[in-house]
Design an enzyme around this catalytic site. Structure first.
Site, PDB file in Angstrom:
ATOM      1  N   ASP A 255       0.822  -1.209   0.000  1.00 16.92           N
ATOM      2  CA  ASP A 255       0.000   0.000   0.000  1.00 16.92           C
ATOM      3  C   ASP A 255       0.857   1.261   0.000  1.00 16.92           C
ATOM      4  O   ASP A 255       2.065   1.215   0.276  1.00 16.92           O
ATOM      5  CB  ASP A 255      -0.893  -0.040   1.256  1.00 16.92           C
ATOM      6  CG  ASP A 255      -2.232   0.640   1.034  1.00 16.92           C
ATOM      7  OD1 ASP A 255      -2.352   1.437   0.101  1.00 16.92           O
ATOM      8  OD2 ASP A 255      -3.159   0.365   1.818  1.00 16.92           O
TER       9      ASP A 255
ATOM     10  N   ASP B 291     -10.734   1.929  -3.019  1.00 19.72           N
ATOM     11  CA  ASP B 291     -11.217   1.678  -1.659  1.00 19.72           C
ATOM     12  C   ASP B 291     -12.742   1.671  -1.616  1.00 19.72           C
ATOM     13  O   ASP B 291     -13.334   1.360  -0.590  1.00 19.72           O
ATOM     14  CB  ASP B 291     -10.676   2.747  -0.695  1.00 19.72           C
ATOM     15  CG  ASP B 291      -9.326   2.343  -0.123  1.00 19.72           C
ATOM     16  OD1 ASP B 291      -8.894   1.204  -0.368  1.00 19.72           O
ATOM     17  OD2 ASP B 291      -8.702   3.175   0.573  1.00 19.72           O
TER      18      ASP B 291
HETATM   19  C1  GLA Z   1      -5.691   1.816   2.369  1.00 21.28           C
HETATM   20  C2  GLA Z   1      -6.086   0.629   1.513  1.00 21.28           C
HETATM   21  C3  GLA Z   1      -7.150  -0.162   2.214  1.00 21.28           C
HETATM   22  C4  GLA Z   1      -6.640  -0.630   3.554  1.00 21.28           C
HETATM   23  C5  GLA Z   1      -6.178   0.564   4.371  1.00 21.28           C
HETATM   24  C6  GLA Z   1      -5.486   0.119   5.643  1.00 21.28           C
HETATM   25  O1  GLA Z   1      -6.703   2.742   2.455  1.00 21.28           O
HETATM   26  O2  GLA Z   1      -6.499   1.041   0.262  1.00 21.28           O
HETATM   27  O3  GLA Z   1      -7.541  -1.258   1.428  1.00 21.28           O
HETATM   28  O4  GLA Z   1      -5.596  -1.533   3.369  1.00 21.28           O
HETATM   29  O5  GLA Z   1      -5.281   1.379   3.650  1.00 21.28           O
HETATM   30  O6  GLA Z   1      -5.061   1.179   6.389  1.00 21.28           O
END
Ligand code: GLA
Length: 727
Positions: A474, A542
């Protein structure tokens, strides 16, 4: 021979299956000889010797030849008032670079790009590379532009390498990857968005002046994908001329299209010049990222199919490139930070029973991370939360018959972390200025080798010590205060940061060839070809709401194969938009990408769990068609209240159809398929036989306008699975 130098006419003909690009030598009045882009479009068997009246031959006040010629490699400083590919400042502070041809050659295959992701060949016969060598004798700037034709895949990859062959230092103010000249005015199509709202398709008609998409965020960003399509007005999904430009780069980029006073279009794509300035000492060179050009005279649909095939086969790498992907459950939306070993095993236990193949532990397993205010950088297990350790959890999950995956955000650092205490100088920050926090975190200075090496070793240790089969990588904030304690200037830092990220990814993925890597940046904040080179799948957004995802996945499919787009069934009311949709549509949307779940199965009703069991069976049956099949967009959610798309292999067709909002008293929509072999015959699960022409011209009858009594009316979906038959 697909790349030919016609000596007599001093021109280069790059001839793909469906396109030709003709570059011709042109003597300028000042003694230099420059390449012009004389033609780019549908494949030619003959090229006229004379083009007739060149633009320069007519008297034009104020515009010299420099302002109107279709330069293939345009430079600043000579009265070319359109966007240029190169602006190079010489030792005297002048920017009048004139790049004159000094040589050319055609080599089989394609060379690697030093330190950068790029398309590649496995066999030399797959491609031919034409290179043009250009030099400005006064400043010593030399440029090699490489055009690689992927013959079978029908695409052209272009990049440039600039060398300082002179005695003085040079400063690169702009170093673009490619420049295109089209003798017409075009539509401008791009993919814009924001966090949780990525990949909106936007088209604007021809206009004079510049249109630019770009990023200054240190990542390609949610806001503009590094892709533009230019289309001759009137182009549609299955017809018309479309030119695609896709950058294999994950950092600050820009793609600018300029329509001049004569309705000609110049496009320049590459690193964003606004956040770029690079010193090139004598003997040094600079490699630009690669731009992938695709031409289609069968509309946007064919353009996408060419990109999909190339990116699936010759951009993505690693063992998972050609393998079906495990169906996963990720605990993020199920638990967020509030989990312990028991909770994880409870979800994993039910998941295993339902047919899930991979359990992913998301954010919160390391340092002292109970929320997003701490611990990034401390990639050691959070012992109070998981007292038995990570290996024990991993072993238990493996015993259930599942693979085990882990979330990392390696490029980041929290102020509240051991790493920050020990290395406060490892953060990107501008001397004397307050650091701007974003999601309570800062960015590591990955331009520095010691920081890269620390991450390579730390992440590798976690993978090796805990039997990790999958990594979600990420990246959850963008740049501010771009400075480095090592003194690297702000004009070099964004690109040096990207080179650092790429090196880390190259080493880690190389050391762990059996691990499946998934990219992520708050969803699609870095969904680009650069990332796909290291990680064959990316968390697309997300936003896991099925209806929002229709647009997101439809838009992304303009360039990216659905088999690279991770898509999960999540709980309702949906956590991002609070919408309540049925399991069926959530499943059909997620099955159209890399399928998985992001919910706690134990909170579902027994009936829902049975539905999920069936859904997983279906996803296993369909996933190879989705990954390998030819994708065709049928109905756009951007222009209608419905949506439909189709996947087709040699022997099977899979169609997903969606009705977003229900209407009263309408006929059920017919879904006309497209792009089928004309003489084929197909059979559905109920034994119905269809001719390809019937499917394309009459279509499949759906039940999308007949909500079942007592059920929800909106958000309907239907899947059709047809198999080729000999009858
Ligand atoms: C980001 C990712 C999510 C999740 C969060 C965790 O927003 O896109 O899928 O993993 O971080 O903090």
């Amino acid at each position: 021979m697909p790349v030919i130098y016609e000596k007599e006419y001093k021109r280069y003909h790059i001839r793909g299956k469906s396109f030709s690009m003709v570059l011709a030598e042109y003597e300028m009045g000042d003694g230099s000889c420059v390449p012009l882009m004389r033609y780019y479009g549908s494949s030619l068997s003959r090229i006229p010797v004379e083009e007739g009246e060149l633009l320069t031959e007519r008297f034009r006040s104020f515009d010299t030849a420099n302002a109107v010629l279709p330069f293939a490699v345009p430079t600043a400083g000579h009265g070319d008032f359109r966007p240029v590919q190169f602006e190079i400042i010489d030792g005297r502070g002048q920017n009048c670079t004139r790049l004159s041809l000094t040589g050319h050659g055609v080599i089989p295959g394609k060379k690697k790009l030093a330190g950068l992701p790029a398309t590649y060949v496995e066999e030399e016969e797959e491609a031919q590379t034409l290179y043009l060598d250009l030099k400005d004798e006064k400043s010593g700037a030399s440029v090699r532009v490489s055009y690689t034709l992927f013959e079978e895949l029908d695409a052209l990859a272009v990049s440039a390498e600039i060398r300082n062959d002179g005695g003085d230092g040079l400063i690169l103010e702009q170093a673009g990857s490619v420049s295109l000249s089209l003798p017409q005015a075009v539509d401008f199509v791009h993919l814009h968005g924001a966090w949780a709202r990525e990949f909106n398709l936007e088209k604007t008609g021809p206009m004079h002046g510049e249109r630019t998409v770009r990023s200054m965020r240190g990542a390609s960003g949610h806001q503009h994908n590094p892709f533009v399509a230019l289309a001759v007005p009137g182009a549609a999904e299955q017809s018309g001329e479309v030119y695609g430009i896709s950058l294999v780069y994950s950092g600050n980029f820009q793609i600018t299209a300029d329509q001049d006073a004569y309705d000609h279009t110049r496009v320049v794509a590459g690193i964003n010049s606004q956040t770029f300035q690079w010193k090139l000492a004598p003997g040094e060179s600079f490699q630009t990222p690669e731009a992938v050009l695709v031409y289609s005279d069968h509309g946007y649909g064919h353009l996408s199919q060419i990109y999909h095939e190339l990116y699936k086969k010759r951009l993505c790498r690693g063992r998972y490139r050609d393998r079906c992907r495990p169906i996963l459950v990720n605990n993020w939306e199920a638990t967020y930070f509030a989990f312990n070993r028991e909770k994880l095993l409870e979800i994993a236990g039910t998941a295993a029973d339902l047919g899930i193949e991979l359990f992913v532990l998301d954010d919160g397993w390391f340092g002292r991370r109970d929320d997003d205010s701490s611990s990034l950088g401390d990639w050691f297990v959070y012992e109070e939360k998981l007292p038995e350790g990570l290996l024990q959890v991993s072993d238990e999950i493996h015993k259930l018959g599942l693979k085990f995956g882990l979330w990392f955000e390696p490029e980041m650092i929290s102020e509240n972390s051991r790493l920050y205490e020990n290395h406060p100088d490892w953060v990107l920050r501008a001397d004397g200025y307050v650091m701007t926090p974003s999601r309570n975190q800062y960015i590591l200075d990955l331009s520095r080798k010691e920081v890269q090496d620390y991450l390579i070793e730390r992440v590798s240790r976690v993978l090796e010590e805990n039997r990790i089969d999958y990594v979600k990588w990420d990246m959850n904030r963008n740049f501010a205060e771009t400075g480095s304690a090592s003194g690297i200037p702000s004009g070099e830092l964004p690109h040096r940061y990207m080179l650092g990220v790429y090196r880390i990814m190259e080493v880690i993925t190389g050391r762990h060839p059996d691990v499946l890597f998934e990219g992520c940046s708050g969803g699609g904040g870095r969904f680009d070809p650069g990332m796909l080179y290291y990680m064959p799948q990316i968390w697309t957004s997300d936003n896991s709401d099925a209806v929002s995802r229709l647009k997101i996945q439809y838009g992304a499919s303009l360039v990216y194969p659905p088999g690279t787009m991770c898509s999960h069934v999540s709980a309702v009311p949906n956590h991002q938009v609070r919408r309540v949709t049925g399991l069926e549509i959530r499943g059909h949307v997620a099955m159209s990408g890399v399928f998985g779940y992001q919910l706690d199965f134990n909170r579902c009703t027994p009936k829902e769990r049975e539905q999920i069991r069936e859904q997983i069976k279906a996803a296993k049956q369909y996933r190879e068609i989705v990954r390998t099949g030819k994708f065709t967009r049928l109905i756009s959610p951007f222009s209608t209240g419905d949506c439909a798309w189709q996947f087709r292999t040699e022997k099977e067709i899979l169609v997903f159809a969606f009705r977003i909002l229900q209407q009263a008293n309408v006929m059920p929509p017919q879904i006309c398929l497209a792009d089928l072999p004309l003489d084929a015959v197909w059979q559905d699960g109920e034994g119905q036989i269809y001719d390809s022409r019937y499917l394309m011209h009459h279509g499949l009858a759906t039940h999308l306008s007949n909500p079942i009594e007592g059920e929800r009316g909106d958000f309907q979906s239907q899947v059709f699975h047809l198999k080729k038959t000999g009858e």
